[in-house]
Design an enzyme around this catalytic site. Sequence first.
Site, mmCIF file in Angstrom:
data_model
loop_
_atom_site.group_PDB
_atom_site.id
_atom_site.type_symbol
_atom_site.label_atom_id
_atom_site.label_comp_id
_atom_site.label_asym_id
_atom_site.label_seq_id
_atom_site.Cartn_x
_atom_site.Cartn_y
_atom_site.Cartn_z
ATOM 1 N N HIS A 141 0.831 -1.027 -0.055
ATOM 2 C CA HIS A 141 0.132 -0.022 0.369
ATOM 3 C C HIS A 141 0.357 0.801 0.303
ATOM 4 C CE1 HIS A 141 -3.290 -3.252 1.481
ATOM 5 N NE2 HIS A 141 -3.588 -2.070 1.443
ATOM 6 N N ASP A 191 0.805 -0.395 -7.551
ATOM 7 C CA ASP A 191 -0.005 -0.195 -6.557
ATOM 8 C C ASP A 191 -0.442 -1.637 -6.247
ATOM 9 O OD1 ASP A 191 0.846 1.065 -2.920
ATOM 10 O OD2 ASP A 191 -1.484 -0.084 -3.604
ATOM 11 N N GLY A 192 -0.757 -2.154 -5.582
ATOM 12 C CA GLY A 192 -2.483 -3.561 -5.568
ATOM 13 C C GLY A 192 -3.487 -2.960 -4.962
ATOM 14 N N HIS A 193 -3.564 -1.301 -4.537
ATOM 15 C CA HIS A 193 -4.682 -0.668 -3.654
ATOM 16 C C HIS A 193 -4.619 0.303 -4.244
ATOM 17 C CE1 HIS A 193 -8.407 0.350 -1.995
ATOM 18 N NE2 HIS A 193 -7.687 -0.268 -1.673
ATOM 19 N N HIS A 249 -11.814 -6.986 -5.215
ATOM 20 C CA HIS A 249 -11.722 -5.887 -4.104
ATOM 21 C C HIS A 249 -12.781 -4.527 -3.967
ATOM 22 C CE1 HIS A 249 -10.815 -3.268 -0.422
ATOM 23 N NE2 HIS A 249 -10.470 -3.968 0.168
ATOM 24 N N GLU A 301 -13.506 -9.025 0.198
ATOM 25 C CA GLU A 301 -14.064 -7.480 0.733
ATOM 26 C C GLU A 301 -14.654 -7.944 -0.708
ATOM 27 O OE1 GLU A 301 -10.555 -5.713 2.357
ATOM 28 O OE2 GLU A 301 -12.080 -5.468 4.323
ATOM 29 N N CYS A 385 -10.307 1.929 7.870
ATOM 30 C CA CYS A 385 -10.288 3.316 6.846
ATOM 31 C C CYS A 385 -11.748 3.606 6.494
ATOM 32 C CB CYS A 385 -9.721 1.791 5.602
ATOM 33 S SG CYS A 385 -11.047 0.404 5.345
ATOM 34 N N CYS A 386 -13.073 2.774 7.209
ATOM 35 C CA CYS A 386 -13.877 3.572 6.866
ATOM 36 C C CYS A 386 -13.924 4.725 8.039
ATOM 37 C CB CYS A 386 -14.944 2.394 7.373
ATOM 38 S SG CYS A 386 -15.386 1.014 6.343
HETATM 39 ZN ZN LIG Z 1 -13.126 0.921 4.838
#
Ligand SMILES: [Zn+2]
Length: 634
Positions: A141, A191-193, A249, A301, A385-386
């Site tokens: 990340h 990047d993976g995300h 994801h 996810e 994260c949320c």
């Molecule tokens: Zn989140």
Amino acid sequence: MNSVVVDTARSPHAALRPVPASAVTLKDAFWQPRRETNRAATLPSQFDHLETSGTRPNFRRAANNEAGTPFRGPVFMDSDLYKWLEAAASALATDDDPALREMVSTAVAEVEAAQQPDGYLNTHFTFDKADLRYSNLRDWHELYCAGHLIQAAVAHVRATGDERLLNVARRFADHLCETFGEEENKQRLTDGHEEIEMALVELFRVTGERRYLDLARFFLDVRGQKTVGGGAYHQDHVPFRDLAEVTGHAVRMTYLACGAADIFLETGDAALKSALEAQWANLTTRRMYVSGGLGARYEGEAFGKDYELPNARAYTETCAAIGSVMWNHRMLLATGAARYADLLEHTLYNAVLPGLSLDGQAYFYQNPLEDDGRHRRQPWFGCACCPPNVARLLAQLPAYFYGTTDAGDVYVHLYAEGNAQIPRPGGGTLTLRQSTNYPWNGDIALTIEGVTGEATFGLFVRVPGWCESGATLEVNGEPHPDPLAPGGYVELRRTWRTGDTVHLHLPLSARRIACHPYVAENAGRVALLRGPILYCVEQADHPNVALRDLVLLPDTELSPRPRPDLLGNIVILEGTAALDPPADGWTPNTLYQTTRGGASTTNGEQNTVPLTAVPYFAWANREPGQMHVWLRER
Ligand SMILES: [Zn+2]
């Protein structure tokens, strides 16, 4: 100072120009109290969590070169502070708050001090792990965190004019430009995300430096070439332009779509737009919950297959819903098409908002559409994260309300009491005032003010797709001559003068929504909506009733009733339902039995009970108990 979120003011391929959050004043009873809570309670409490969870200590540790002290939290922890900074800076753009300003200033200094001499900045890969930099982009990340730093810096400079954080972000972005790319001496990786793509485009917009846009395009184009493992989880299995579904994801997917949409807005790459449209069609016709939530699977996810939409085990991460809002916003800016504003609004009320408690200090990560009472909001998460993502969206919300065109046309996307200073071509502004009690009432008055003399332009008023029929409109009392098409903007082109008023009437009767029969779990069931609001039933309103035994009868009327005393001021739906428990042969000890040729498995509807449905966004704010969105219907 301004507070544009996606600055398409100079984007060659944008249909709409932005109206910044700072130009929009919300005075409504729905969003504005939530935005106040966000500024006064959510953001300060999150700042404390960022201390106790170790996020801010990680920055200080990196700045002080504290070898031997352990990094705390998951590898992407830095992004939590960046997202908070973006949220807090955005809040300051519309409302001054000295205490919050002080927190922002502290956080900016902590971030600034942790930057390495070469511009690199990630507290996980500083001193004791410095040799691991960029050694596992798939999982670690680093560019994701860089993207959130850049977005925070852009929001901060726009809100405050202070360039300190922007300079940090530019140094890091320049380092990325030197490190990644097609040239032989650079790394051909991403990047993976996803996240860096949209951030770099916005950095290009704020600085005018084309190399940031070029790097964003490189990161988009290099994906899909098995550069990060080749899996659908990372959207790396096919090139983006060939990806015709939403997959993997869910947050990654929506952030990738945001980046691609941003690149389209700047480059006009038609293959990107058609891929985005195909992905959006797959999402909305096969892979999205009735709430607008997305991501059906806990495993990864991730999105499920077509029609794979389990209710109790819905993953529907709050961040994925936010990603959808951001994606729809960019599609709206690119096209001016109302379907994107429709889904943006629907997702806001029904998929983002459930992620936050009414007191603004507890959060859902997953948002199931059915529950036994054990899924409750939490004050923070190990993977947090949320929470700052919700805070960011609430802080930036006014920027989603309006759009303009170069010719001076004005688009009204969202409805809430308040006013906006709309820029006019050639300078000056006009004021557009909204008077309404939306979303509880469908009457909206739009009044033009502050026009010197007169102004000729098109006012584009959104008629939501959920209206189906019956919406009407008058201009200065004159009925609009044509029927209003739901799911579009009605164009009112005329010479406007101060005091001119448009009245829009949206019918708000309760609607029963059925689901495609391939979603087996929803067969024979309906969901209830009124206006843009999705409803659910909760145990708290139905003591001693198993919610799965409730059956709506075809002729039962569902009446709205305002309940200012309940769940922060809502409108409930009231009616009656039958109780239809399993037939006598189904004892608690029977799971399977031989069928008796079409014999009913229940005793038929027996007693009726009063039914109360509450907005889904407000669920789990009372005592724990069952909750169902989908209700059986005879
Ligand atoms: Zn989140």
